[in-house]
Design a protein around this motif. Structure first.
Motif, PDB file in Angstrom:
ATOM      1  N   ARG A  44      61.572   4.406  11.107  1.00  0.00           N
ATOM      2  CA  ARG A  44      61.137   5.283  12.197  1.00  0.00           C
ATOM      3  C   ARG A  44      59.731   5.790  11.929  1.00  0.00           C
ATOM      4  O   ARG A  44      59.372   6.070  10.795  1.00  0.00           O
ATOM      5  CB  ARG A  44      62.067   6.504  12.306  1.00  0.00           C
ATOM      6  CG  ARG A  44      63.440   6.159  12.815  1.00  0.00           C
ATOM      7  CD  ARG A  44      64.273   7.426  13.014  1.00  0.00           C
ATOM      8  NE  ARG A  44      65.690   7.088  12.932  1.00  0.00           N
ATOM      9  CZ  ARG A  44      66.398   7.117  11.816  1.00  0.00           C
ATOM     10  NH1 ARG A  44      65.838   7.513  10.686  1.00  0.00           N
ATOM     11  NH2 ARG A  44      67.663   6.763  11.811  1.00  0.00           N
ATOM     12  N   TYR A  45      58.949   5.884  12.990  1.00  0.00           N
ATOM     13  CA  TYR A  45      57.636   6.541  12.924  1.00  0.00           C
ATOM     14  C   TYR A  45      57.657   7.674  13.930  1.00  0.00           C
ATOM     15  O   TYR A  45      57.698   7.414  15.132  1.00  0.00           O
ATOM     16  CB  TYR A  45      56.517   5.574  13.296  1.00  0.00           C
ATOM     17  CG  TYR A  45      56.350   4.432  12.326  1.00  0.00           C
ATOM     18  CD1 TYR A  45      55.617   4.593  11.163  1.00  0.00           C
ATOM     19  CD2 TYR A  45      56.926   3.202  12.590  1.00  0.00           C
ATOM     20  CE1 TYR A  45      55.452   3.550  10.282  1.00  0.00           C
ATOM     21  CE2 TYR A  45      56.769   2.147  11.712  1.00  0.00           C
ATOM     22  CZ  TYR A  45      56.027   2.326  10.559  1.00  0.00           C
ATOM     23  OH  TYR A  45      55.866   1.285   9.686  1.00  0.00           O
ATOM     24  N   LYS A  46      57.709   8.907  13.431  1.00  0.00           N
ATOM     25  CA  LYS A  46      57.793  10.065  14.337  1.00  0.00           C
ATOM     26  C   LYS A  46      58.820   9.836  15.435  1.00  0.00           C
ATOM     27  O   LYS A  46      60.010   9.771  15.155  1.00  0.00           O
ATOM     28  CB  LYS A  46      56.423  10.408  14.900  1.00  0.00           C
ATOM     29  CG  LYS A  46      55.541  11.005  13.802  1.00  0.00           C
ATOM     30  CD  LYS A  46      54.226  11.530  14.314  1.00  0.00           C
ATOM     31  CE  LYS A  46      53.386  12.034  13.157  1.00  0.00           C
ATOM     32  NZ  LYS A  46      52.009  11.656  13.227  1.00  0.00           N
ATOM     33  N   ASP A  47      58.404   9.661  16.683  1.00  0.00           N
ATOM     34  CA  ASP A  47      59.416   9.519  17.749  1.00  0.00           C
ATOM     35  C   ASP A  47      59.726   8.053  18.057  1.00  0.00           C
ATOM     36  O   ASP A  47      60.568   7.756  18.880  1.00  0.00           O
ATOM     37  CB  ASP A  47      59.012  10.235  19.050  1.00  0.00           C
ATOM     38  CG  ASP A  47      57.643  10.844  18.981  1.00  0.00           C
ATOM     39  OD1 ASP A  47      57.389  11.516  17.961  1.00  0.00           O
ATOM     40  OD2 ASP A  47      56.840  10.651  19.913  1.00  0.00           O
ATOM     41  N   VAL A  48      59.029   7.130  17.390  1.00  0.00           N
ATOM     42  CA  VAL A  48      59.265   5.719  17.675  1.00  0.00           C
ATOM     43  C   VAL A  48      60.203   5.125  16.622  1.00  0.00           C
ATOM     44  O   VAL A  48      59.990   5.314  15.432  1.00  0.00           O
ATOM     45  CB  VAL A  48      57.938   4.925  17.662  1.00  0.00           C
ATOM     46  CG1 VAL A  48      58.186   3.483  18.065  1.00  0.00           C
ATOM     47  CG2 VAL A  48      56.926   5.584  18.565  1.00  0.00           C
ATOM     48  N   THR A  49      61.216   4.440  17.080  1.00  0.00           N
ATOM     49  CA  THR A  49      62.077   3.719  16.145  1.00  0.00           C
ATOM     50  C   THR A  49      61.605   2.268  16.120  1.00  0.00           C
ATOM     51  O   THR A  49      61.811   1.519  17.064  1.00  0.00           O
ATOM     52  CB  THR A  49      63.543   3.799  16.576  1.00  0.00           C
ATOM     53  OG1 THR A  49      63.905   5.179  16.653  1.00  0.00           O
ATOM     54  CG2 THR A  49      64.446   3.113  15.580  1.00  0.00           C
TER      55      THR A  49
END
Lengths: 267, 332
Positions: free
Chosen positions: B18-23
Motif C-alpha cells: 500500500r502507498y498511502k491511500d493507493v493499494t
C-alpha cells in the motif's frame, strides 16, 4: 557479509564515481576549472581591495578560506550524485546485487574525498602561481590539508543522508547551497572576524567553517603577523574544535545515512 | 520445455503493498516452476513492477511471503540477490560508463573476482553483439543496445532466476524482435524467467503461463491458449466507411454474435465474438449490404490477448496511445 567485502565493494563503487568525473563535463569543470577560477577571482578582485593595499598578505590570508569553501562545496556532490543515482536507477541496480549495502554510501563518500584531493591540488598549484606560500613545515601543511579534507568528508555524510532523503539532484543542490553558502561567508573565510557586527562575530567564531579555516591558516603559516589573538576558545584551539565537529558529524550521520539507505527499500 | 518438479523457482503468497491511500498490490499469489517462463501482463500501474521489486528484494511488502530460488525474500534478501538477475526500467545501466565498465563493475559486486569479472564482461558483450561498442560510453548506445546491455548486466553471475521488467517497452519493432530472440535463447538454456509486459503478443510469444493483473489483483491466469478459450471463439472485426453509421451496424449485427460488441468510434471499428465461422461472416456482410453500410475492412480472427483483457476488465489494456500501439502490433 564479511567485512573485507565492504572495502572491496566500496572501492568498486568509488572507482565508478571517479570514472564519472572524467566523463561528465559538469563534474570535470566543478573539479578543475572552478577551483582555479575561485583562487584567481578572490585573490585578485578582493586581494587588492580588502588587504588595505597589502595585496600579498591578504592573498595568503584568503587562501585557506577559499580552500575551505571549495572543499565544502565539493562535498555537496555526494548528495546530488546520490540523488541522481537514485533517480536513474543506479542505486536499485546496486541494491539488487549481493554486495555489502553499506559500500554504496562508503564508496560515494570516498570518491568525493578523492575528488576533493584533486580540487586541493589544483587550487594549491594555482595559489602557488599567484604568490601563495606555505610558511610552515611539511608536516604542518599536511595536517592543514588533512583537516580540510576531514571536515569535507564529514559534510559528505550529511549530504549522503540528504541525498537518500530527497531523491532529486536539483533540490539537494539548492538546499545545500542555501545552507552552506551563508555558513561559508559568515565566517573568517574571506574577512577577519573583527570586521563583522558583534552578533555575527560570535556566530562566526563558533562556526566550524571558521575554525577549519583558522586551523588550516595556522598550519600553513598564513596568519598575518599583526593579527590579534582570537578571544574564543574555538578559535584558540581550531584544530581540536574542528576535529570534535568532524567526529560528532560522522558519529551521527554515518548511521543515519545508512539507515535512510536501508529504509528507502520499503518505499 | 517446462519442468514442474521440485521447489518452484519463485513462489509468492498474499503479497500486499500500500502507498498511502493507493493499494498497489492486493493479495497476489504467484508460482513460477523452475525452468519456466511466467508472463505478468497488465496495463501501466497494474502492479507488475511492484511485484518484481518485491521479489528482487528492492521493496518490502506490507503483507505476504515470497521465496525465490528456495530462499525467503524477506528474511534473507542477500542470499536471494546472489541467485537473481534483474533488468528493467529502474535497475539501469550507468550511461557514463562503457558497456565493458558496466558489466565489469557488476561482476565485481557479485564478487566474481577481478579476472573473472573482466572475462565475463567480454563474453557477454560478444554474446549480445556489443563487442564493437563495448569500450564506448553507453550513453552513445541506441535504445536496443542499451536494453541488451541491461539484460547482459542481469546475466553476469549466470543467475538461475531472471526478472525482466518490460524488456521491450520503448523499443522499435526491430529492437523488439531482436530482444525476443535473445530472451528465447536464454529460456532455451533453462533459465527461469519472470517477465512483465504490456504487450500481449510478447506474453503470448515468450511465456509458458500468463498472469493477467489489474489494479493489484490477478484477474486471470493460464496458458495463452487457456486464456483465449476462456473468452470464447472467433472475433468478427470490421471497419465501416461512414462513422455515422457505426451504431446502426452494431444494432444490426449484435444479435448475430455470442457476446457484446466492442466499438471504437475513432477507428470506426467493431469487434464482436461470434461462433459459426464463415457462415456468420457471410450473413453479416449480407445484412450490412442490405441497408447500404459500406465497409473498409472486414475479417474473422482468432481472439488475441487483447480480447482477453477486454473481456476480463471491460476496458482496453492500457491508455489510449498504448492501446493504439498494441492493436497495430496485433494487426501487423
Amino acid at each position: 557479509m564479511s567485512i573485507p567485502y565492504v572495502f572491496a565493494d566500496a572501492a568498486v563503487v568509488a572507482k565508478r564515481n571517479l570514472i564519472k568525473i572524467k566523463r561528465v563535463p559538469d563534474l570535470l569543470v566543478f573539479t578543475t576549472l572552478q577551483p582555479i577560477m575561485f583562487v584567481l577571482l578572490f585573490s585578485f578582485v578582493f586581494g587588492g581591495a580588502i588587504g588595505g593595499g597589502n595585496g600579498q598578505s591578504y592573498r595568503e590570508f584568503l587562501m585557506a578560506g577559499i580552500f575551505a569553501q571549495t572543499v565544502i562545496f565539493g562535498a555537496t556532490i555526494t548528495g546530488a550524485g546520490l540523488a541522481d543515482d537514485v533517480k536513474k536507477g543506479i542505486i536499485d541496480r546496486f541494491r539488487s546485487l549481493p554486495m555489502a549495502p553499506s559500500a554504496v554510501l562508503a564508496g560515494r563518500t570516498i570518491s568525493d574525498v578523492i575528488n576533493n584531493v584533486l580540487v586541493l591540488i589544483v587550487m594549491s598549484l594555482t595559489g602557488l602561481l599567484v604568490g601563495w606560500r606555505i610558511r610552515s613545515s611539511v608536516l604542518e601543511a599536511i595536517g592543514g590539508f588533512a583537516l580540510l579534507l576531514g571536515f569535507a568528508y564529514a559534510i559528505s555524510w550529511i549530504m549522503a543522508w540528504i541525498g537518500m532523503l530527497v531523491p532529486s539532484p536539483e533540490v539537494v543542490n539548492n538546499a545545500a547551497f542555501i545552507v552552506i553558502f551563508p555558513l561559508t561567508f559568515v565566517a573568517n573565510t574571506f574577512v577577519p572576524l573583527n570586521t563583522l557586527p558583534s552578533v555575527l562575530q560570535t556566530f562566526a567564531a563558533w562556526n566550524p567553517v571558521s575554525t577549519v579555516t583558522q586551523a588550516a591558516r595556522e598550519l600553513f603559516g598564513n596568519i598575518p603577523p599583526n593579527a590579534p589573538e582570537p578571544e574564543q576558545w574555538s578559535l584558540q584551539n581550531p584544530a581540536l574544535y574542528t576535529s570534535i565537529w568532524i567526529v560528532i558529524i560522522l558519529a551521527i550521520f554515518i548511521p543515519v545515512a545508512n539507515a535512510q539507505f536501508r529504509k528507502s527499500a520499503s518505499r | 520445455m517446462t519442468s514442474t518438479t521440485g521447489t518452484p523457482a519463485v513462489s509468492a503468497r498474499g503479497l500486499v503493498k500500500r502507498y498511502k491511500d493507493v493499494t498497489a498490490l492486493d493479495g497476489v499469489d504467484l508460482t513460477v516452476p523452475t525452468g519456466s517462463v511466467l508472463g505478468l501482463l497488465g496495463p501501466n500501474g497494474a502492479g507488475k513492477t511492484t511485484i518484481v521489486r518485491i521479489l528482487s528484494t528492492l521493496l518490502l511488502p506490507d503483507g505476504g511471503t515470497a521465496q525465490v530460488a528456495g530462499t525467503d525474500v524477506l528474511t534473507n534478501p542477500r542470499e536471494v540477490r546472489r541467485k537473481i538477475g534483474l533488468s528493467g526500467q529502474y535497475a539501469a545501466v550507468d550511461e557514463y560508463l562503457t558497456g565493458f565498465e558496466n558489466l565489469d563493475m557488476i561482476g565485481r559486486l557479485y564478487h566474481l573476482g577481478r579476472a573473472r569479472s573482466r572475462e565475463r564482461a567480454r563474453e557477454l558483450l560478444a554474446a549480445f553483439r556489443l563487442e564493437d561498442a563495448g569500450d564506448r560510453s553507453s550513453k552513445t548506445y541506441s535504445g536496443g543496445m542499451r536494453r541488451r546491455l541491461d539484460l547482459a548486466g542481469a546475466l553476469v553471475a549466470d543467475p538461475p532466476v531472471l526478472f525482466l521488467d518490460e524488456p521491450t517497452t520503448g523499443l522499435d519493432p526491430r529492437g523488439r524482435t531482436d530482444m525476443w530472440e535473445v530472451i528465447q535463447g536464454l529460456v532455451a538454456g533453462g533459465t527461469t524467467l519472470l517477465l512483465t509486459t504490456q504487450y500481449l503478443e510478447e506474453a503470448d510469444l515468450l511465456a509458458d503461463e500468463i498472469v493477467v493483473i489489474d489494479h493489484g489483483r490477478i484477474i486471470a491466469q493460464g496458458t495463452s491458449d487457456q486464456l483465449k478459450t476462456q473468452v470464447g471463439g472467433e472475433r468478427l472485426e470490421l471497419t465501416v466507411k461512414d462513422p455515422a453509421r457505426l451504431t446502426e451496424a452494431v444494432t444490426l449485427l449484435e444479435p448475430r454474435g455470442v457476446g457484446p460488441a466492442v466499438v471504437d468510434q475513432g477507428r470506426r471499428q467493431l469487434v464482436m465474438p461470434v461462433s459459426g465461422g464463415a457462415a456468420v461472416l457471410t450473413d453479416a456482410l449480407r445484412a450490412l449490404d442490405g441497408v447500404g453500410i459500406g465497409l473498409d475492412d472486414v475479417g474473422l480472427r482468432r481472439p488475441t490477448l487483447d480480447d482477453v483483457f477486454l473481456s476480463l476488465t471491460g476496458r482496453a489494456t492500457a491508455d489510449e496511445t498504448e492501446t493504439a500501439d498494441t492493436k497495430e502490433g496485433v494487426h501487423a
